[in-house]
Design an enzyme around this catalytic site. Structure first.
Site, PDB file in Angstrom:
ATOM      1  N   ASP A  35     -17.266 -29.941 -13.707  1.00 27.02           N
ATOM      2  CA  ASP A  35     -17.012 -28.570 -13.268  1.00 27.02           C
ATOM      3  C   ASP A  35     -16.395 -27.717 -14.379  1.00 27.02           C
ATOM      4  O   ASP A  35     -15.386 -28.106 -14.988  1.00 27.02           O
ATOM      5  CB  ASP A  35     -16.074 -28.611 -12.061  1.00 27.02           C
ATOM      6  CG  ASP A  35     -16.142 -27.371 -11.202  1.00 27.02           C
ATOM      7  OD1 ASP A  35     -17.033 -26.534 -11.415  1.00 27.02           O
ATOM      8  OD2 ASP A  35     -15.294 -27.243 -10.298  1.00 27.02           O
ATOM      9  N   ASP A  36     -16.992 -26.551 -14.623  1.00 24.15           N
ATOM     10  CA  ASP A  36     -16.451 -25.571 -15.583  1.00 24.15           C
ATOM     11  C   ASP A  36     -16.342 -26.112 -17.009  1.00 24.15           C
ATOM     12  O   ASP A  36     -15.481 -25.674 -17.775  1.00 24.15           O
ATOM     13  CB  ASP A  36     -15.079 -25.078 -15.130  1.00 24.15           C
ATOM     14  CG  ASP A  36     -15.176 -24.024 -14.027  1.00 24.15           C
ATOM     15  OD1 ASP A  36     -16.196 -23.986 -13.328  1.00 24.15           O
ATOM     16  OD2 ASP A  36     -14.210 -23.261 -13.859  1.00 24.15           O
ATOM     17  N   CYS A  38     -19.611 -20.962 -10.057  1.00 27.19           N
ATOM     18  CA  CYS A  38     -19.915 -22.265  -9.464  1.00 27.19           C
ATOM     19  C   CYS A  38     -20.913 -22.209  -8.321  1.00 27.19           C
ATOM     20  O   CYS A  38     -21.951 -22.874  -8.359  1.00 27.19           O
ATOM     21  CB  CYS A  38     -18.622 -22.918  -8.966  1.00 27.19           C
ATOM     22  SG  CYS A  38     -17.416 -23.294 -10.252  1.00 27.19           S
ATOM     23  N   HIS A  87     -20.680 -26.412  -3.627  1.00 35.94           N
ATOM     24  CA  HIS A  87     -19.471 -25.690  -4.051  1.00 35.94           C
ATOM     25  C   HIS A  87     -18.221 -26.124  -3.296  1.00 35.94           C
ATOM     26  O   HIS A  87     -18.260 -26.437  -2.108  1.00 35.94           O
ATOM     27  CB  HIS A  87     -19.684 -24.187  -3.862  1.00 35.94           C
ATOM     28  CG  HIS A  87     -18.517 -23.367  -4.315  1.00 35.94           C
ATOM     29  ND1 HIS A  87     -18.010 -23.448  -5.596  1.00 35.94           N
ATOM     30  CD2 HIS A  87     -17.743 -22.470  -3.658  1.00 35.94           C
ATOM     31  CE1 HIS A  87     -16.986 -22.623  -5.711  1.00 35.94           C
ATOM     32  NE2 HIS A  87     -16.805 -22.024  -4.548  1.00 35.94           N
ATOM     33  N   ASP A 107     -21.970 -26.785 -14.606  1.00 36.63           N
ATOM     34  CA  ASP A 107     -22.567 -25.717 -13.797  1.00 36.63           C
ATOM     35  C   ASP A 107     -22.616 -24.374 -14.511  1.00 36.63           C
ATOM     36  O   ASP A 107     -23.380 -23.488 -14.139  1.00 36.63           O
ATOM     37  CB  ASP A 107     -21.876 -25.602 -12.434  1.00 36.63           C
ATOM     38  CG  ASP A 107     -20.364 -25.531 -12.520  1.00 36.63           C
ATOM     39  OD1 ASP A 107     -19.800 -25.614 -13.630  1.00 36.63           O
ATOM     40  OD2 ASP A 107     -19.723 -25.412 -11.453  1.00 36.63           O
ATOM     41  N   HIS A 108     -21.806 -24.209 -15.520  1.00 36.62           N
ATOM     42  CA  HIS A 108     -21.825 -23.016 -16.384  1.00 36.62           C
ATOM     43  C   HIS A 108     -20.865 -23.295 -17.527  1.00 36.62           C
ATOM     44  O   HIS A 108     -20.218 -24.342 -17.577  1.00 36.62           O
ATOM     45  CB  HIS A 108     -21.406 -21.746 -15.622  1.00 36.62           C
ATOM     46  CG  HIS A 108     -20.171 -21.909 -14.797  1.00 36.62           C
ATOM     47  ND1 HIS A 108     -18.917 -22.014 -15.356  1.00 36.62           N
ATOM     48  CD2 HIS A 108     -20.003 -22.029 -13.457  1.00 36.62           C
ATOM     49  CE1 HIS A 108     -18.023 -22.179 -14.393  1.00 36.62           C
ATOM     50  NE2 HIS A 108     -18.663 -22.207 -13.224  1.00 36.62           N
TER      51      HIS A 108
END
Length: 445
Positions: free
Chosen positions: A9-10, A48, A102, A285-286
């Site tokens: 995540d992130d 997200c 999410h 996710d990004h």
């Protein structure tokens, strides 16, 4: 083949295997040497929920209309067959540990979050000591009360195994052990380095504060950036650089902590003899800005926010340790996994199978990546990324345009959009941007 689908995540591309000089990521670096690493992979929305909803449903954000935190894809599309559901429907065990769809982190840790129940046979929602100790989190941006949106961090008490992501690793290993005879689709979703940045002391010790730096950028380059492109104003929140360096150290520590938990899962794959029949995908996710252009976090169309980690290890592939320089998207993962495992989605999905690039990472490829983000009052920014260029329009260009030569100017310091010498490039990229993804070349040349 089995599928092990690992989300971090992130996670921005600040890793050793992506050429970052400061970050210690030995396990992800090792995986890069055993996989095809995609140098130019991009999310479709740098937030997200929109990103994960797009990737897992096989629909782009313009189709899902999910641009925020609260929408669930199945509420909008009751008959959608998600990526893990496709495998479940075809006889695979489908299991999830941690964050795949999410979650509002950290609020929803330990719950189902915005999960999609029809996607899974089994779910596990770990919650560790870090969640229980949140009162000790240090919020650098103290006026932002929601920890999931603030620059905040904590040096965790206790052992790695007591933390949420330590438990994600443990539970993923248990699930692999229970279903090692396959076939399985197991989603392993790590929560860090999403804020709050949390790691135990040894990972902080990897990064002496004196070695942590902030970007040094041309003094006037911000004058060329449309105001709507920025989310942090004043730049760097107006904070003292020392506070920002302390936070950035914590982001690096959390990254190294997750790297260690990822390494434990990979050790289990080897111990269980799963390397020869398990397709392993590692993705973020990004991206995440760490002071570039004075910006922090996500929801930006700069390279650091749209660029994602993506590595794929296909059993018996001949291209271990290679880097693919072609421009790809997270939307390509659904058709890629279906293709590699011989499954057919019930309806056409967005993206294109990356199988040709796994077979030959140098295969000619002329598909750009599309990323978008919405500002208040439904003002949309859209970006197209090719191997050389990033071109962005805000509200169809009415509130600004950006053009960056990613080869000559990888940090995006010089906006060429209004330079007459590049009018032809702007016209070409604008036309492709307005055509949209559906009309792009969708197969190798």
């Amino acid at each position: 083949m089995n599928v092990l689908f690992i989300a971090i995540d992130d996670l921005t591309c600040a890793l050793g295997c992506y050429g970052h000089p400061e970050v210690s990521s030995p396990n992800l670096d090792k995986f890069a040497r055993d996989s095809v690493r995609f140098e130019r992979a991009y999310c479709q929305y740098p937030l997200c929920n929109p990103s994960r909803s797009s990737l897992l449903s096989g629909m782009r954000p313009d189709t899902t209309k999910i641009h925020g935190f609260s929408e669930q894809v199945r509420d909008l599309f009751p008959n959608v067959v998600t990526l893990p559901q496709l495998f479940k429907n075809n006889g695979y065990f489908s299991g999830r540990v941690g964050k795949m769809f999410h979650y509002n982190v950290p609020e929803m840790i330990g719950t189902d979050g915005l999960d999609d129940a029809p996607s899974w046979n089994q779910v596990v929602n770990p919650k560790g000591r870090d969640k229980d100790d949140e009162k000790d989190v240090i919020n650098v941006t103290e006026w932002i009360k929601t920890l999931g949106a603030a620059l905040c961090w904590m040096e965790a008490k206790g052992t790695d195994a007591e933390q949420t992501d330590g438990k994600v690793a443990n539970e993923t290993i248990k699930m692999l052990e229970a279903h090692k005879d396959g076939p399985f689709f197991i989603g392993c979703g790590f929560y860090r380095p999403h804020v709050p940045e949390i790691a135990t002391k040894p990972y902080f010790d990897l990064y002496p504060l004196k070695d942590i730096t902030l970007p040094v950028e041309p003094s006037n380059h911000m004058d060329q950036i449309p105001e709507i492109a920025l989310t942090v104003n004043p730049p760097n929140y107006g904070l003292d650089p020392e506070k920002l360096r302390v936070f950035k150290r914590a982001y690096y520590a959390a990254t190294s902590f997750v790297d260690a938990q990822f390494g434990r899962v990979m050790d289990a794959v080897k111990r269980l003899g799963l390397e020869d029949n398990t397709l392993i995908v590692v993705w973020s996710d990004h991206g995440w800005c760490l002071g570039e252009h004075g910006q922090w976090q996500k929801k930006l169309l700069f390279e650091e926010s749209a660029h994602v980690v993506l590595m794929i290890r296909e059993p018996h592939a001949k291209n271990y340790g290679t880097t693919c320089l072609r421009t790809v998207e997270l939307s390509d993962l659904y058709p890629t996994l279906a293709d590699l495992c011989g499954l057919t989605p019930p309806v056409p999905v967005a993206g294109t199978s990356l199988r040709p690039l796994l077979d030959n990472p140098s295969t000619p490829w002329d598909r750009p990546a599309f990323t978008q983000v919405e500002r208040p009052a439904h003002k949309m920014g859209r970006s197209i990324r090719t191997e050389q260029w990033r071109y962005t329009e805000w509200v169809n260009g009415d509130e600004g345009t950006e053009l960056y030569d990613q080869i000559a100017d990888p940090h995006e310091y010089k906006n060429l959009a209004n330079d007459p010498k590049y009018a032809g490039t702007v016209a070409e990229l604008s036309a492709r941007l307005h055509k949209g993804p559906a009309d792009q070349k969708s197969s190798p040349q």
